[in-house]
Design an enzyme around this catalytic site. Structure first.
Site, PDB file in Angstrom:
ATOM      1  N   HIS A 173     -33.553  15.630 -58.400  1.00 15.31           N
ATOM      2  CA  HIS A 173     -34.754  15.599 -57.559  1.00 15.31           C
ATOM      3  C   HIS A 173     -36.001  15.168 -58.333  1.00 15.31           C
ATOM      4  CE1 HIS A 173     -35.324  19.908 -58.904  1.00 15.31           C
ATOM      5  NE2 HIS A 173     -36.604  19.576 -58.802  1.00 15.31           N
ATOM      6  N   ASP A 196     -27.516  18.800 -58.432  1.00 15.54           N
ATOM      7  CA  ASP A 196     -28.883  18.381 -58.721  1.00 15.54           C
ATOM      8  C   ASP A 196     -28.984  17.982 -60.190  1.00 15.54           C
ATOM      9  OD1 ASP A 196     -31.590  17.897 -58.607  1.00 15.54           O
ATOM     10  OD2 ASP A 196     -32.164  20.023 -58.520  1.00 15.54           O
ATOM     11  N   SER A 213     -38.871  21.819 -63.370  1.00 15.09           N
ATOM     12  CA  SER A 213     -37.674  21.089 -62.953  1.00 15.09           C
ATOM     13  C   SER A 213     -37.162  20.125 -64.011  1.00 15.09           C
ATOM     14  CB  SER A 213     -37.968  20.287 -61.692  1.00 15.09           C
ATOM     15  OG  SER A 213     -37.977  21.107 -60.561  1.00 15.09           O
TER      16      SER A 213
END
Length: 267
Positions: free
Chosen positions: A82, A125, A217
């Site tokens: 992402h 992910d 992230s």
């Protein structure tokens, strides 16, 4: 059951009300924005030479999102899928100060490889960035992946360190890389909070508000003993970073074949 939220999306400014994600966008002039790993500690220089700071950018825009990546080879950075949905990233190497590394490379989306099952299925992910060659030094270096002989190792109850430039509990803006020591839990335990989880997800406990948070992230989760990369920072609780709910990572051992197929890196 607690909702989860991708940790990159917390640092964007425009809200996507339609999908219930709270997002925030920042201008480059306003960096830093977001916050950092909550209740962690400032990383000594050289603590995590494998982490890179990412500015995730779109053409013709003066805004960016903040994320992290992990050096796994001279020409490869591993991150969350992402983090790779825009036009290019600025990769800052040797960073302890956010987006102010020893040097940086701009890499366009033609060099991004996202897992083909993301975002349709949980636990995938993960993504790769093909980069210009970098030489390794004490402050810019790779981290080893688990070996194929460890493919079935769950690392439950192991201690590991997560680092990044994401949200800090007191809301104060910090410029320095933050790290936090966390214990890996079983997916059965984590499922009590988030519902049934696939093997591709790895969770850690977050006692005393110690956790990853928005802006972390794509960052690393690395074991204390015989350091190896076991997780890529992916999601946290939608209720907040300090409420004590588990933090979620993409499990690296579940993707060793995928990493080898696309980068040639294996142990």
């Amino acid at each position: 059951m607690t909702a989860l939220v991708l940790l990159l999306s917390l640092v964007f400014a425009a809200a996507f009300a339609n999908n219930n994600q709270t997002t925030t966008k920042i201008s480059l002039e306003d960096l830093p924005v977001g916050t950092f790993i909550t209740n962690g500690y400032p990383a000594p220089e050289g603590k995590a030479p494998y982490i890179v700071s990412l500015l995730i950018r779109t053409d013709n825009s003066n805004s960016a999102a903040i994320g992290s990546g992990i050096i796994i080879g001279n020409t490869w950075v591993l991150t969350a899928a992402h983090c790779l949905t825009t036009d290019y990233v600025d990769i800052h190497y040797g960073s302890t100060w956010r987006v102010n590394g020893q040097y940086h490379h701009s890499v366009r989306k033609e060099n991004f490889i996202r897992h083909h099952l993301w975002p349709d299925t949980n636990g995938n992910d993960i993504g790769l960035i093909r980069t210009p060659h970098v030489d390794f030094t004490p402050t810019v270096n790779k981290v080893n992946l688990p070996s194929f002989s460890q493919q079935n190792e769950l690392f439950e109850n192991w201690w590991a360190v997560a680092c990044g430039w994401g949200g800090q509990a007191n809301g104060q803006l910090a410029d320095w890389l933050q790290c936090v020591d966390l214990q890996i839990m079983s997916n059965n335990e984590c499922s009590k909070t988030y519902g049934n989880l696939p093997n591709g997800i790895l969770c850690v406990g977050t006692p005393d508000g110690k956790s990853t948070c928005g802006g972390d992230s794509g960052g690393p989760l690395v074991t204390h003993d015989n350091p190896i990369l076991v997780g890529v920072t992916s999601f946290g609780s939608a209720e907040g970073c300090t409420v004590g709910h588990p933090a979620g990572f993409t499990r690296v051992t579940a993707h060793l074949d995928w990493i080898r197929e696309h980068s040639g890196i294996a142990y």
